[in-house]
Structures are given as structure tokens and as C-alpha cells.
Design a protein around this motif. Structure first.
Motif: not given
Length: 166
Positions: A51-67
Motif C-alpha cells: 500500500a505504501s512506497t518506501l522513500p528514497d534513503g530508507s534502510l531495508l533491514m529485513g524481508i520475511s514471509y509467512d505462508l
């Protein structure tokens, strides 16, 4: 670490960041839930955006998923999910099985290997432009709108730089 306090939250900022007028708000989490109701394309591929966009300069720390519940239905014989941006469809998650027989539960992208490996530095990853995250669900042998069960949550954990005195 310097700590700034106010009535609503605690913000942690490095002394160097304060010196240069930058800080980090507490880590935040965005969630995208994909269910069969989101997959309406009469095609073997459909996309769902955060729903939202991460702005320029954001620091992505983790990507996870839950099936939560495997995807199944119609005459689909396999189903995978990718997570990417507007340029690279599997930049962050690459070809994860979400079909009958897949393991339900929580998993995450490792710090060294993210998605298709395009980001060789892994995580954390500083975004150099505002980024819209898009999940792509791909099935075989039948259209994704024929799937009748399935729930998948995808999470992005990130920091966003801000003025620590704001």
C-alpha cells in the motif's frame, strides 16, 4: 548511541548522525497480505503492490514471509511468489513455492542473499530511490483467479532517516 526522549516514543540516533542533522526513527514494518481474493487476473500471473512506497534513503533491514495457508484450487499444479520493484520482479524474493505441499510458516531472506542476488551486498540495503514493492504470483496450468485457498503475509522491516530534532 545518543538517546532522544519525548512523550510518545524513544528514538535512537548515532552521535555522528546527530552531528550531521540525521537520525533514524525506530524500525518499522510494512505488511502485505495476499489472499485468493487479491488474485483476480484470468492469467497465470497477477501482481499485488504494498500500500505504501518506501522513500528514497530508507534502510531495508529485513524481508520475511509467512505462508499461513498454502495456495490451491482449479487445475493449478504449482504456484510461486516473487517480490520486486518496478525494474526487477524478483529482486527481493525469488520463486518461493506457496502451493500445496509447500511448508507453511515463517521464513526470511538471509542477510547475504536477497531475492535473485542482484543486490550483491545483501542486507541491510539502502534504497537509492523511492521504491514500490510488488509481489507477483505465478501459477502453472491454470489462471490464478482459479485458486480457492491461500494466505501469504510478506513483511519489510526498515529504518527511515529523519531529522532527530523533529
Amino acid at each position: 548511541m545518543a538517546t532522544n526522549h519525548d512523550d510518545t516514543k524513544i528514538r535512537f540516533t548515532s552521535e555522528g548522525a546527530v552531528k550531521h542533522g540525521l537520525g533514524l526513527v525506530p524500525m518499522q514494518r510494512m505488511k502485505l497480505q495476499i489472499t485468493t481474493a487479491d488474485l483476480t487476473a484470468a492469467a497465470t500471473t497477477d501482481t499485488v503492490d504494498f500500500a505504501s512506497t518506501l522513500p528514497d534513503g530508507s534502510l531495508l533491514m529485513g524481508i520475511s514471509y509467512d505462508l499461513i495457508e498454502v495456495f490451491a484450487g482449479g487445475s493449478v499444479t504449482a504456484c510461486v511468489v516473487d517480490l520486486g520493484d518496478g525494474t526487477n520482479a524478483d529482486r527481493f524474493i525469488d520463486n518461493v513455492d506457496i502451493f500445496t505441499g509447500a511448508t507453511t510458516g515463517f521464513a526470511f531472506e538471509t542477510a547475504d542473499t536477497v531475492g535473485d542476488g542482484a543486490d550483491t551486498g545483501g542486507l541491510p540495503l539502502q534504497l537509492t530511490a523511492a521504491t514500490t514493492f510488488r509481489a507477483t504470483v505465478t501459477s502453472t496450468t491454470d489462471d490464478v483467479d482459479q485458486l480457492t485457498t491461500g494466505i501469504l503475509n510478506i513483511y519489510l522491516d526498515y529504518y527511515y532517516p529523519q531529522d532527530p530534532t523533529a
